[in-house]
Design a protein around this motif. Structure first.
Motif, mmCIF file in Angstrom:
data_model
loop_
_atom_site.group_PDB
_atom_site.id
_atom_site.type_symbol
_atom_site.label_atom_id
_atom_site.label_comp_id
_atom_site.label_asym_id
_atom_site.label_seq_id
_atom_site.Cartn_x
_atom_site.Cartn_y
_atom_site.Cartn_z
ATOM 1 N N GLU A 182 0.839 -1.196 0.000
ATOM 2 C CA GLU A 182 0.000 0.000 0.000
ATOM 3 C C GLU A 182 0.884 1.259 0.000
ATOM 4 O O GLU A 182 1.345 1.719 1.041
ATOM 5 N N VAL A 183 1.108 1.782 -1.189
ATOM 6 C CA VAL A 183 1.892 2.999 -1.364
ATOM 7 C C VAL A 183 0.943 4.172 -1.598
ATOM 8 O O VAL A 183 1.111 5.244 -1.024
ATOM 9 N N ILE A 184 -0.058 3.941 -2.438
ATOM 10 C CA ILE A 184 -1.062 4.969 -2.723
ATOM 11 C C ILE A 184 -2.234 4.757 -1.775
ATOM 12 O O ILE A 184 -2.826 3.677 -1.731
ATOM 13 N N ARG A 185 -2.547 5.775 -1.007
ATOM 14 C CA ARG A 185 -3.669 5.684 -0.068
ATOM 15 C C ARG A 185 -4.870 6.438 -0.648
ATOM 16 O O ARG A 185 -4.740 7.602 -1.051
ATOM 17 N N PRO A 186 -6.027 5.791 -0.693
ATOM 18 C CA PRO A 186 -7.204 6.397 -1.314
ATOM 19 C C PRO A 186 -7.617 7.724 -0.677
ATOM 20 O O PRO A 186 -8.087 8.628 -1.360
ATOM 21 N N GLU A 187 -7.392 7.874 0.609
ATOM 22 C CA GLU A 187 -7.859 9.081 1.308
ATOM 23 C C GLU A 187 -7.054 10.333 0.957
ATOM 24 O O GLU A 187 -7.481 11.455 1.251
ATOM 25 N N VAL A 188 -5.907 10.174 0.337
ATOM 26 C CA VAL A 188 -5.105 11.348 -0.032
ATOM 27 C C VAL A 188 -5.207 11.692 -1.524
ATOM 28 O O VAL A 188 -4.632 12.683 -1.964
ATOM 29 N N LEU A 189 -5.927 10.891 -2.289
ATOM 30 C CA LEU A 189 -6.082 11.159 -3.719
ATOM 31 C C LEU A 189 -7.052 12.317 -3.938
ATOM 32 O O LEU A 189 -8.004 12.496 -3.187
ATOM 33 N N GLN A 190 -6.798 13.076 -4.997
ATOM 34 C CA GLN A 190 -7.666 14.182 -5.378
ATOM 35 C C GLN A 190 -8.095 13.993 -6.819
ATOM 36 O O GLN A 190 -7.292 13.606 -7.673
ATOM 37 N N GLU A 191 -9.349 14.292 -7.090
ATOM 38 C CA GLU A 191 -9.854 14.185 -8.455
ATOM 39 C C GLU A 191 -9.342 15.355 -9.286
ATOM 40 O O GLU A 191 -9.289 16.494 -8.818
ATOM 41 N N MET A 192 -8.939 15.038 -10.513
ATOM 42 C CA MET A 192 -8.495 16.070 -11.441
ATOM 43 C C MET A 192 -9.246 15.903 -12.757
ATOM 44 O O MET A 192 -9.654 14.801 -13.104
ATOM 45 N N ASP A 193 -9.391 16.982 -13.475
ATOM 46 C CA ASP A 193 -10.050 16.932 -14.767
ATOM 47 C C ASP A 193 -9.132 16.247 -15.767
ATOM 48 O O ASP A 193 -8.004 16.686 -15.986
ATOM 49 N N THR A 194 -9.611 15.173 -16.378
ATOM 50 C CA THR A 194 -8.794 14.432 -17.330
ATOM 51 C C THR A 194 -9.074 14.836 -18.769
ATOM 52 O O THR A 194 -8.456 14.314 -19.684
ATOM 53 N N ASP A 195 -9.990 15.745 -18.987
ATOM 54 C CA ASP A 195 -10.332 16.176 -20.347
ATOM 55 C C ASP A 195 -9.344 17.254 -20.789
ATOM 56 O O ASP A 195 -9.403 18.389 -20.328
ATOM 57 N N VAL A 196 -8.448 16.879 -21.665
ATOM 58 C CA VAL A 196 -7.452 17.822 -22.157
ATOM 59 C C VAL A 196 -7.755 18.276 -23.582
ATOM 60 O O VAL A 196 -6.947 18.936 -24.208
ATOM 61 N N SER A 197 -8.927 17.924 -24.085
ATOM 62 C CA SER A 197 -9.240 18.234 -25.472
ATOM 63 C C SER A 197 -9.230 19.735 -25.744
ATOM 64 O O SER A 197 -8.914 20.158 -26.849
ATOM 65 N N GLY A 198 -9.542 20.553 -24.752
ATOM 66 C CA GLY A 198 -9.532 21.991 -24.943
ATOM 67 C C GLY A 198 -8.157 22.599 -24.797
ATOM 68 O O GLY A 198 -7.948 23.745 -25.130
ATOM 69 N N VAL A 199 -7.190 21.824 -24.344
ATOM 70 C CA VAL A 199 -5.844 22.329 -24.090
ATOM 71 C C VAL A 199 -4.936 22.109 -25.287
ATOM 72 O O VAL A 199 -4.029 22.866 -25.550
ATOM 73 N N ILE A 200 -5.191 21.055 -26.030
ATOM 74 C CA ILE A 200 -4.329 20.688 -27.146
ATOM 75 C C ILE A 200 -4.559 21.647 -28.316
ATOM 76 O O ILE A 200 -5.678 21.874 -28.727
ATOM 77 N N GLU A 201 -3.463 22.192 -28.822
ATOM 78 C CA GLU A 201 -3.547 23.086 -29.970
ATOM 79 C C GLU A 201 -2.900 22.426 -31.177
ATOM 80 O O GLU A 201 -1.833 21.839 -31.071
ATOM 81 N N PHE A 202 -3.566 22.500 -32.304
ATOM 82 C CA PHE A 202 -3.026 21.959 -33.537
ATOM 83 C C PHE A 202 -2.534 23.107 -34.398
ATOM 84 O O PHE A 202 -3.195 24.113 -34.540
ATOM 85 N N LYS A 203 -1.349 22.929 -34.968
ATOM 86 C CA LYS A 203 -0.780 23.986 -35.821
ATOM 87 C C LYS A 203 -0.675 23.493 -37.238
ATOM 88 O O LYS A 203 -0.465 22.374 -37.529
#
Length: 55
Positions: free
Chosen positions: A34-55
């Motif tokens: 047990e290295v990763i403890r569930p009580e210390v995890l934080q949810e993050m937005d995984t949708d990066v579609s708006g961040v990626i720029e195409f040139k």
């Protein structure tokens, strides 16, 4: 809604449970230690579609 979008929502909902995420990574990456403890995890937005720029 396409099948791909529906599947993405189902997976995001499944992995939103911190215990599931921690159990998977602790089992696979850390060989059951047990290295990763569930009580210390934080949810993050995984949708990066708006961040990626195409040139």
């Amino acid at each position: 809604m396409s099948d791909k979008t529906k599947a993405d929502i189902i997976f995001k909902d499944f992995w939103r449970v911190n215990e599931r995420f921690a159990d998977l990574f602790n089992t696979v990456v850390f060989k059951g230690k047990e290295v990763i403890r569930p009580e210390v995890l934080q949810e993050m937005d995984t949708d990066v579609s708006g961040v990626i720029e195409f040139k």
